[in-house]
Design a protein around this motif. Structure first.
Motif, PDB file in Angstrom:
ATOM      1  N   UNK A 141     -18.887 -45.491 -28.040  1.00 43.27           N
ATOM      2  CA  UNK A 141     -19.368 -44.580 -26.868  1.00 43.27           C
ATOM      3  C   UNK A 141     -20.790 -43.574 -28.010  1.00 43.27           C
ATOM      4  N   UNK A 142     -20.357 -43.253 -28.949  1.00 41.48           N
ATOM      5  CA  UNK A 142     -22.079 -42.361 -28.998  1.00 41.48           C
ATOM      6  C   UNK A 142     -23.568 -43.392 -28.710  1.00 41.48           C
ATOM      7  N   UNK A 143     -23.288 -45.047 -28.781  1.00 43.74           N
ATOM      8  CA  UNK A 143     -24.092 -45.410 -29.012  1.00 43.74           C
ATOM      9  C   UNK A 143     -24.310 -45.948 -27.209  1.00 43.74           C
ATOM     10  N   UNK A 144     -23.476 -46.273 -26.492  1.00 47.85           N
ATOM     11  CA  UNK A 144     -23.951 -46.057 -25.238  1.00 47.85           C
ATOM     12  C   UNK A 144     -24.381 -44.553 -24.671  1.00 47.85           C
ATOM     13  N   UNK A 145     -23.708 -43.674 -25.135  1.00 48.12           N
ATOM     14  CA  UNK A 145     -24.086 -42.072 -24.256  1.00 48.12           C
ATOM     15  C   UNK A 145     -25.996 -41.901 -24.938  1.00 48.12           C
ATOM     16  N   UNK A 146     -26.008 -42.219 -26.256  1.00 49.23           N
ATOM     17  CA  UNK A 146     -27.507 -42.480 -26.512  1.00 49.23           C
ATOM     18  C   UNK A 146     -29.137 -43.193 -25.708  1.00 49.23           C
ATOM     19  N   UNK A 147     -28.388 -44.316 -25.724  1.00 50.21           N
ATOM     20  CA  UNK A 147     -28.816 -45.133 -24.480  1.00 50.21           C
ATOM     21  C   UNK A 147     -29.125 -44.225 -23.373  1.00 50.21           C
ATOM     22  N   UNK A 148     -28.150 -43.681 -22.982  1.00 50.89           N
ATOM     23  CA  UNK A 148     -28.715 -42.680 -21.669  1.00 50.89           C
ATOM     24  C   UNK A 148     -29.525 -41.512 -21.602  1.00 50.89           C
ATOM     25  N   UNK A 204     -30.425 -45.200 -33.821  1.00 47.70           N
ATOM     26  CA  UNK A 204     -30.583 -45.295 -32.482  1.00 47.70           C
ATOM     27  C   UNK A 204     -31.079 -43.930 -31.842  1.00 47.70           C
ATOM     28  N   UNK A 205     -30.627 -43.056 -33.542  1.00 49.03           N
ATOM     29  CA  UNK A 205     -30.910 -41.280 -32.779  1.00 49.03           C
ATOM     30  C   UNK A 205     -32.497 -40.803 -32.889  1.00 49.03           C
ATOM     31  N   UNK A 206     -33.301 -41.971 -33.366  1.00 45.10           N
ATOM     32  CA  UNK A 206     -34.446 -42.317 -33.780  1.00 45.10           C
ATOM     33  C   UNK A 206     -35.286 -42.970 -32.287  1.00 45.10           C
ATOM     34  N   UNK A 207     -34.848 -43.813 -32.295  1.00 50.29           N
ATOM     35  CA  UNK A 207     -35.358 -44.570 -31.505  1.00 50.29           C
ATOM     36  C   UNK A 207     -35.065 -43.539 -29.205  1.00 50.29           C
ATOM     37  N   UNK A 221     -26.460 -31.748 -40.026  1.00 51.63           N
ATOM     38  CA  UNK A 221     -25.733 -32.972 -40.137  1.00 51.63           C
ATOM     39  C   UNK A 221     -26.534 -34.331 -39.116  1.00 51.63           C
ATOM     40  N   UNK A 222     -27.866 -33.987 -39.257  1.00 46.68           N
ATOM     41  CA  UNK A 222     -27.778 -35.129 -37.931  1.00 46.68           C
ATOM     42  C   UNK A 222     -28.345 -36.851 -38.484  1.00 46.68           C
ATOM     43  N   UNK A 223     -28.344 -37.497 -37.845  1.00 50.44           N
ATOM     44  CA  UNK A 223     -27.803 -38.990 -37.870  1.00 50.44           C
ATOM     45  C   UNK A 223     -28.404 -39.170 -39.094  1.00 50.44           C
ATOM     46  N   UNK A 224     -29.913 -39.181 -39.430  1.00 49.19           N
ATOM     47  CA  UNK A 224     -30.711 -39.295 -40.172  1.00 49.19           C
ATOM     48  C   UNK A 224     -30.142 -39.323 -41.750  1.00 49.19           C
TER      49      UNK A 224
END
Length: 482
Positions: A123-130, A153-156, A409-412
């Motif tokens: 779910x998280x990746x699908x949202x980030x890709x949007x 993905x958070x950086x991309x 708490x960022x994903x990095x």
């Protein structure tokens, strides 16, 4: 213009006009575009995926920031979502998160994910890709591979991310860091972390009797990426945590809260090696039982982290769950509370020790009389509201835009922390990995070894059988979109 074209154009115009009229107050910020723009309502338009349980309080806390509009809710279980639906009657409700994102992605700014662990990443990746900002409950993911994917993905996609370990925004961890940075306890090479969880069943076989699926629950959607199995009683909404197909045990539940200060203070990254001992259940008088589908009732894991700029050498973290605690330090009075009683952390330094409870609350130098005597200036900015301000901090950062405002708490940071916890779980799961020789004789070699971790290639180098858990196979029809 043909009659059909004319009708289609008319329908499109009416639909667009209706959306504009009905949805003006929830126009997402990104739609307006332009540098330095301000949304009409200056609100972050949020979709809450997982509206019951922890999701319910997450959504409520975003709303309490005063700068978030809860525009969409999604949950596979209508019973769990009922209170959130009542609290946010204007929010459009979905059962399937895929349909929500497909139909509404143009109308939202950010997504909150509070589902069982096994569906966090997809779910998280699908949202980030949007290009949506994302808040995901702890642990960030179910698998090590998923954590690495979401971190990258958070950086991309340049979106604002936050994991739901609220203690990372608390005053306690900042106080601990100020004491450490001031040299009050010297060099730290050993840390103890412990919890009294699990408070759900673990160390048991999968029930053989299937149960009737409640009419309010979409069981197929709840399973998501997990293997197809019959529904069993009491699995939802909470007891899934003790089953490897869905949860990550006590480590996943509490590790992100209790181990995070060690990462923040010492700049820890990946695990070099890990070993463990686990509690077992005796199935009869002669044989102790390992149930590969279930997390153990208790465990003690020893993790080694490589030297950082903040340490003089490698760092060892001891994790204990199921009520196991380390030896009380000699500097702690016999009637003083160790940690917060059931949970805690202890930093052992060359010049002294310090401890705290869950979320790093009530930090104490040892002996505790040193706490009042310590005179260290505040050097780290506090988050308004402390751990409760964790939610508003993310909302504010999303409104500011990627890279404009710091979050706790960022994903990095959350990604490597989650990987370390899941690496510890590899060691736990290794105890139940059965290996057969050429003659068909069984053994459990994971009981007696230290796992050596190749961080770059994301694999254990000396016991290949556990690498199956680094990146699990999703159920047919479900795929991580990388």
């Amino acid at each position: 213009m043909t009659k059909e074209t004319e009708n289609n154009s008319r329908r499109s115009f009416i639909k667009s006009g209706a959306l504009a009229a009905a949805g003006f107050m929830i126009v997402p910020r990104y739609v307006l575009g332009g540098k330095g723009y301000t949304a009409p309502s200056d609100k972050l338009i949020v979709a809450g995926i997982g509206a019951g349980g922890k999701g319910k309080s997450d959504i409520a806390n975003f709303y309490k920031s005063g700068k978030a509009e809860i525009a969409y809710l999604c949950d596979v279980d209508d019973r769990e979502a009922a209170e959130s639906v009542k609290n946010f009657p204007k929010a459009k409700y979905y059962k399937d998160w895929r349909k929500l994102l497909e139909k509404e992605h143009k109308h939202i700014d950010a997504v909150s994910v509070s589902t069982p662990d096994h569906n966090h990443a997809i779910i998280g990746l699908a949202a980030m890709q949007l290009k949506k900002h994302v808040y995901i409950q702890k642990p960030l993911t179910h698998d090590i591979y998923e954590a690495r994917v979401l971190t990258d993905a958070a950086k991309k996609y340049k979106v604002v991310t936050q994991m739901g370990n609220q203690g990372s925004s608390g005053d306690g961890v900042r106080q601990l860091k100020e004491w450490f940075d001031a040299g009050l306890i010297g060099d730290v090479n050993t840390i103890y972390c412990w919890t009294d969880r699990p408070v759900w069943p673990q160390g048991i076989p999968w029930p053989s009797n299937k149960a009737t699926i409640p009419k309010e629950l979409d069981w197929d959607l709840w399973l998501g990426t997990a293997p197809n199995k019959d529904y069993i009683e009491k699995l939802v909404p909470f007891n899934w945590r003790g089953w490897w197909d869905y949860g990550t045990g006590a480590l996943g539940d509490m590790g992100c809260h209790i181990m995070e200060p060690a990462f923040r203070l010492l700049d820890l990254t990946y695990v070099k090696d890990v070993q463990s001992s686990v509690g077992t259940v005796y199935t009869d008088i002669f044989r102790k039982g390992y149930f590969p589908e279930s997390c153990p009732p208790s465990s003690h894991i020893t993790m080694t982290f490589p030297k950082t700029a903040k340490t003089k050498g490698d760092v060892t973290i001891h994790w204990m769950d199921g009520g196991i605690q380390p030896e009380r330090p000699a500097e702690l009075g016999p009637n003083e509370t160790f940690g917060d009683g059931g949970n805690g952390m202890l930093f052992v330094g060359s010049k002294g020790k310090m401890m705290a409870g869950t979320y790093a609350v009530n930090p104490q130098l040892l002996p505790t009389s040193r706490t009042k005597e310590a005179n260290v200036p505040q050097t780290i900015k506090r988050v308004p509201g402390g751990d409760n301000g964790h939610y508003a901090q993310w909302v504010e950062a999303c409104l500011a835009g990627y890279g404009k405002m710091e979050v706790s708490s960022p994903f990095e940071i959350a990604g490597p922390l989650t990987e370390a916890l899941l690496m510890a779980n590899l060691s736990i799961r290794g105890h139940a990995v059965e290996v057969k020789d050429a003659q068909g004789r069984s053994s459990f070699p994971g009981n007696d070894i230290k796992l050596i971790w190749d961080n770059q290639n994301m694999k254990v180098t000396n016991f290949d059988a556990v690498n199956q858990y680094v990146k699990r196979e999703y159920r047919e029809g479900w795929k991580l979109g990388v």
